[in-house]
Design a protein around this motif. Sequence first.
Motif, PDB file in Angstrom:
ATOM      1  N   THR A  59      69.964  71.933  49.016  1.00 47.83           N
ATOM      2  CA  THR A  59      69.638  70.527  49.257  1.00 47.83           C
ATOM      3  C   THR A  59      68.206  70.423  49.780  1.00 47.83           C
ATOM      4  O   THR A  59      67.850  71.082  50.763  1.00 47.83           O
ATOM      5  CB  THR A  59      70.603  69.897  50.271  1.00 47.83           C
ATOM      6  N   ASN A  99      65.758  67.913  51.514  1.00 52.60           N
ATOM      7  CA  ASN A  99      65.971  66.697  52.294  1.00 52.60           C
ATOM      8  C   ASN A  99      64.846  65.685  52.131  1.00 52.60           C
ATOM      9  O   ASN A  99      63.666  66.035  52.091  1.00 52.60           O
ATOM     10  CB  ASN A  99      66.120  67.054  53.778  1.00 52.60           C
ATOM     11  N   CYS A 100      65.245  64.423  52.064  1.00 54.49           N
ATOM     12  CA  CYS A 100      64.292  63.310  52.028  1.00 54.49           C
ATOM     13  C   CYS A 100      64.996  62.079  52.563  1.00 54.49           C
ATOM     14  O   CYS A 100      65.975  61.612  51.981  1.00 54.49           O
ATOM     15  CB  CYS A 100      63.809  63.057  50.601  1.00 54.49           C
ATOM     16  N   SER A 101      64.531  61.575  53.678  1.00 54.73           N
ATOM     17  CA  SER A 101      65.122  60.348  54.208  1.00 54.73           C
ATOM     18  C   SER A 101      64.024  59.502  54.826  1.00 54.73           C
ATOM     19  O   SER A 101      63.057  60.024  55.375  1.00 54.73           O
ATOM     20  CB  SER A 101      66.198  60.656  55.260  1.00 54.73           C
ATOM     21  N   TRP A 121      61.385  62.575  42.598  1.00 48.39           N
ATOM     22  CA  TRP A 121      61.210  63.939  43.089  1.00 48.39           C
ATOM     23  C   TRP A 121      60.344  64.669  42.067  1.00 48.39           C
ATOM     24  O   TRP A 121      60.654  64.677  40.876  1.00 48.39           O
ATOM     25  CB  TRP A 121      62.554  64.651  43.218  1.00 48.39           C
ATOM     26  N   ASN A 127      68.868  57.848  52.551  1.00 45.44           N
ATOM     27  CA  ASN A 127      68.879  59.288  52.313  1.00 45.44           C
ATOM     28  C   ASN A 127      68.694  59.538  50.814  1.00 45.44           C
ATOM     29  O   ASN A 127      69.562  59.215  50.011  1.00 45.44           O
ATOM     30  CB  ASN A 127      70.197  59.887  52.813  1.00 45.44           C
ATOM     31  N   SER A 182      67.963  62.631  49.531  1.00 47.40           N
ATOM     32  CA  SER A 182      67.968  64.082  49.377  1.00 47.40           C
ATOM     33  C   SER A 182      68.414  64.481  47.976  1.00 47.40           C
ATOM     34  O   SER A 182      69.192  63.778  47.320  1.00 47.40           O
ATOM     35  CB  SER A 182      68.874  64.720  50.428  1.00 47.40           C
ATOM     36  N   ARG A 232      69.978  67.412  45.361  1.00 43.88           N
ATOM     37  CA  ARG A 232      70.797  68.615  45.214  1.00 43.88           C
ATOM     38  C   ARG A 232      70.314  69.363  43.984  1.00 43.88           C
ATOM     39  O   ARG A 232      70.291  68.804  42.883  1.00 43.88           O
ATOM     40  CB  ARG A 232      72.273  68.233  45.051  1.00 43.88           C
ATOM     41  N   CYS A 259      59.253  64.195  47.508  1.00 43.44           N
ATOM     42  CA  CYS A 259      60.062  62.998  47.319  1.00 43.44           C
ATOM     43  C   CYS A 259      59.182  61.797  47.646  1.00 43.44           C
ATOM     44  O   CYS A 259      58.532  61.768  48.697  1.00 43.44           O
ATOM     45  CB  CYS A 259      61.262  63.064  48.268  1.00 43.44           C
ATOM     46  N   ALA A 265      59.208  69.205  50.591  1.00 44.72           N
ATOM     47  CA  ALA A 265      60.078  70.346  50.866  1.00 44.72           C
ATOM     48  C   ALA A 265      59.540  71.559  50.120  1.00 44.72           C
ATOM     49  O   ALA A 265      59.139  71.442  48.951  1.00 44.72           O
ATOM     50  CB  ALA A 265      61.516  70.063  50.430  1.00 44.72           C
TER      51      ALA A 265
END
Length: 218
Positions: free
Chosen positions: A119, A121-123, A138, A179, A181, A183, A197, A210
């Motif tokens: 995962t 992450n992006c929030s 992304w 969120n 994020s 996968r 992101c 990331a």
Amino acid sequence: MSGFLVKGPSGPLVAPLGSSVVLPCYVVEPLPMKDLEVEWRRTDSAILVHLYQDDESRPESQQQDYHDRAHFFIDQIQHGNFSLRLDNLRAEDDGRYTCRVYISGSDESVSVSVGEDVTLNCSVNSHITPEHIEEVSWKKTNEDILVLLYQNNKTLPDSSDERYRDRVEFFTAEIPKGNFSLRLKSVRTEDKGVYMCQVFAGGLSANATAVLGRMGES
């Protein structure tokens, strides 16, 4: 209306030559000061009128024509007011100006074994309401590859580079919570790299990075 929506004037601004004018730009709720960047540009020419970055005004970045004439209200920026005062108005100042607010997230390094899922992450702040989310993308930045695109409340899998098609997905139920994020399934050695992101919502652009590295064998 809640959310970090960038607001401006409702109509054209008129002021006499030689006077000053305030170009309004503010957000509904204050944004975190860390990693905040505010850009004012001439829309017709993309000329940089003024820049706020790294907790300070950056007059050295201005187009020469705006030196000593364009100013932020520095004490108001922490309150979400990014308005610009333009002094000594000239006829050539006539035009359209755009205020853009950027928030960049901190880098996150992720290690994973080949063949596993991971995962990224992006929030962003949860005050952004789902209906104001215009686009989430992304990208693998070191190769400029589009990994996944979300527009108009849906994922567009055909937009993904073929290397990522059928291997990436959003946590759709988490999107209303801010969120975004990603996968990534069945990680390959060539997946190693930097991923960004980027979220566009109501005039606000936010991004987070990331780093996928330290590959191991499962």
